[in-house]
Scaffold this active site. Structure first.
Site, PDB file in Angstrom:
ATOM      1  N   GLY A  46       0.827  -1.195   0.000  1.00  0.00           N
ATOM      2  CA  GLY A  46       0.000   0.000   0.000  1.00  0.00           C
ATOM      3  C   GLY A  46       0.865   1.250   0.000  1.00  0.00           C
ATOM      4  O   GLY A  46       2.011   1.220   0.453  1.00  0.00           O
ATOM      5  N   GLN A  51       2.629  10.008   1.459  1.00  0.00           N
ATOM      6  CA  GLN A  51       3.960   9.420   1.662  1.00  0.00           C
ATOM      7  C   GLN A  51       4.968   9.847   0.606  1.00  0.00           C
ATOM      8  O   GLN A  51       6.171   9.624   0.769  1.00  0.00           O
ATOM      9  CB  GLN A  51       3.878   7.883   1.667  1.00  0.00           C
ATOM     10  CG  GLN A  51       3.217   7.323   2.913  1.00  0.00           C
ATOM     11  CD  GLN A  51       3.175   5.807   2.843  1.00  0.00           C
ATOM     12  OE1 GLN A  51       2.267   5.225   2.264  1.00  0.00           O
ATOM     13  NE2 GLN A  51       4.160   5.156   3.431  1.00  0.00           N
ATOM     14  N   CYS A  94       5.540  -0.406   7.016  1.00  0.00           N
ATOM     15  CA  CYS A  94       5.155   0.811   6.315  1.00  0.00           C
ATOM     16  C   CYS A  94       6.362   1.275   5.512  1.00  0.00           C
ATOM     17  O   CYS A  94       7.485   1.269   6.027  1.00  0.00           O
ATOM     18  CB  CYS A  94       4.752   1.883   7.331  1.00  0.00           C
ATOM     19  SG  CYS A  94       4.339   3.477   6.587  1.00  0.00           S
ATOM     20  N   LEU A  95       6.149   1.673   4.281  1.00  0.00           N
ATOM     21  CA  LEU A  95       7.260   2.105   3.434  1.00  0.00           C
ATOM     22  C   LEU A  95       7.944   3.363   3.988  1.00  0.00           C
ATOM     23  O   LEU A  95       9.069   3.665   3.614  1.00  0.00           O
ATOM     24  CB  LEU A  95       6.798   2.324   1.993  1.00  0.00           C
ATOM     25  CG  LEU A  95       6.339   1.039   1.263  1.00  0.00           C
ATOM     26  CD1 LEU A  95       5.812   1.378  -0.123  1.00  0.00           C
ATOM     27  CD2 LEU A  95       7.467   0.027   1.178  1.00  0.00           C
ATOM     28  N   HIS A 136      -4.653   1.290   7.586  1.00  0.00           N
ATOM     29  CA  HIS A 136      -3.296   1.846   7.657  1.00  0.00           C
ATOM     30  C   HIS A 136      -3.141   3.013   6.678  1.00  0.00           C
ATOM     31  O   HIS A 136      -2.669   4.100   7.051  1.00  0.00           O
ATOM     32  CB  HIS A 136      -2.285   0.732   7.346  1.00  0.00           C
ATOM     33  CG  HIS A 136      -0.857   1.176   7.330  1.00  0.00           C
ATOM     34  ND1 HIS A 136       0.077   0.744   8.247  1.00  0.00           N
ATOM     35  CD2 HIS A 136      -0.194   2.028   6.502  1.00  0.00           C
ATOM     36  CE1 HIS A 136       1.237   1.324   7.983  1.00  0.00           C
ATOM     37  NE2 HIS A 136       1.114   2.100   6.921  1.00  0.00           N
ATOM     38  N   GLU A 137      -3.558   2.798   5.435  1.00  0.00           N
ATOM     39  CA  GLU A 137      -3.387   3.849   4.417  1.00  0.00           C
ATOM     40  C   GLU A 137      -4.311   5.029   4.691  1.00  0.00           C
ATOM     41  O   GLU A 137      -3.935   6.189   4.476  1.00  0.00           O
ATOM     42  CB  GLU A 137      -3.634   3.292   3.011  1.00  0.00           C
ATOM     43  CG  GLU A 137      -2.707   2.167   2.591  1.00  0.00           C
ATOM     44  CD  GLU A 137      -1.227   2.470   2.792  1.00  0.00           C
ATOM     45  OE1 GLU A 137      -0.828   3.648   2.726  1.00  0.00           O
ATOM     46  OE2 GLU A 137      -0.471   1.513   3.042  1.00  0.00           O
ATOM     47  N   HIS A 140      -2.816   7.467   6.985  1.00  0.00           N
ATOM     48  CA  HIS A 140      -1.833   8.361   6.353  1.00  0.00           C
ATOM     49  C   HIS A 140      -2.491   9.651   5.856  1.00  0.00           C
ATOM     50  O   HIS A 140      -1.880  10.720   5.879  1.00  0.00           O
ATOM     51  CB  HIS A 140      -1.168   7.670   5.154  1.00  0.00           C
ATOM     52  CG  HIS A 140       0.004   6.809   5.511  1.00  0.00           C
ATOM     53  ND1 HIS A 140       1.139   7.305   6.108  1.00  0.00           N
ATOM     54  CD2 HIS A 140       0.230   5.481   5.342  1.00  0.00           C
ATOM     55  CE1 HIS A 140       2.005   6.316   6.296  1.00  0.00           C
ATOM     56  NE2 HIS A 140       1.481   5.195   5.832  1.00  0.00           N
TER      57      HIS A 140
HETATM   58 NI    NI Z   1       2.304   3.290   5.776  1.00  0.00          NI
END
Ligand code: NI
Length: 168
Positions: A46, A51, A94-95, A136-137, A140
């Protein structure tokens, strides 16, 4: 298409909330393509626009993680989680937190309303990894990060780990 730079915690831009998307024109389509390329290159399941420093209410998810599974790219624009039911604890990454994996409490199932990349509204009920990824996304887009779900001690450890990572 282009691979964009993913912001890493504690970059302050990760705290900027996304603004509603109203223009689904070519620039927006390019952004979606860039995000997909960036997510697959990472690789991740994701990625939220915030991000990569784009303050927009947009995230993408592909939970088809098996090597032989066809890709299943889902685009969520201006999403809204309508219902959260059940409880599940899931080990998340998470990236924006390379190398960090932490167990986080989430709802087991969600019902979400969003628009697709063309602006067409849809509703979706999800469970398992997809439900966790949506939560999660979606966080963000409100400038909320996985670390915010952790207790104080774990949060400090992750913070230290990320500062160390940034210095390397
Ligand atoms: Ni993330």
């Amino acid at each position: 298409m282009a691979i964009r730079t993913i912001l890493h915690y504690p970059d302050k831009r990760l705290r900027d909330p996304g603004l509603p998307v109203t223009d689904f024109g070519p620039d927006f389509q390019k952004l979606v393509e860039d995000m997909a390329e960036t997510m697959y290159a990472a690789p991740g399941v994701g990625l939220a626009a915030t991000q990569i420093g784009e303050a927009k209410r947009l995230f993408i998810i592909d939970v088809a993680t098996g090597d032989d599974e066809p890709s299943d790219l889902r685009v969520f624009v201006n999403p809204e989680i309508l219902e959260r039911t059940g409880d599940v604890r899931w080990e998340e990454g998470c990236l924006s937190f390379p190398g960090v994996h932490e167990e986080i409490d989430r709802a087991e199932r969600v019902k979400v309303r969003a628009q697709d990349r063309e602006g067409k509204p849809f509703e979706l009920e999800a469970d398992g990894l997809l439900a966790v990824a949506i939560q999660h996304e979606n966080d963000h887009l409100d400038g909320k990060l996985m670390v915010d779900h952790l207790g104080l001690i774990k949060r400090r450890l992750v913070h230290r780990q990320m500062i160390k990572h940034a210095a390397e």
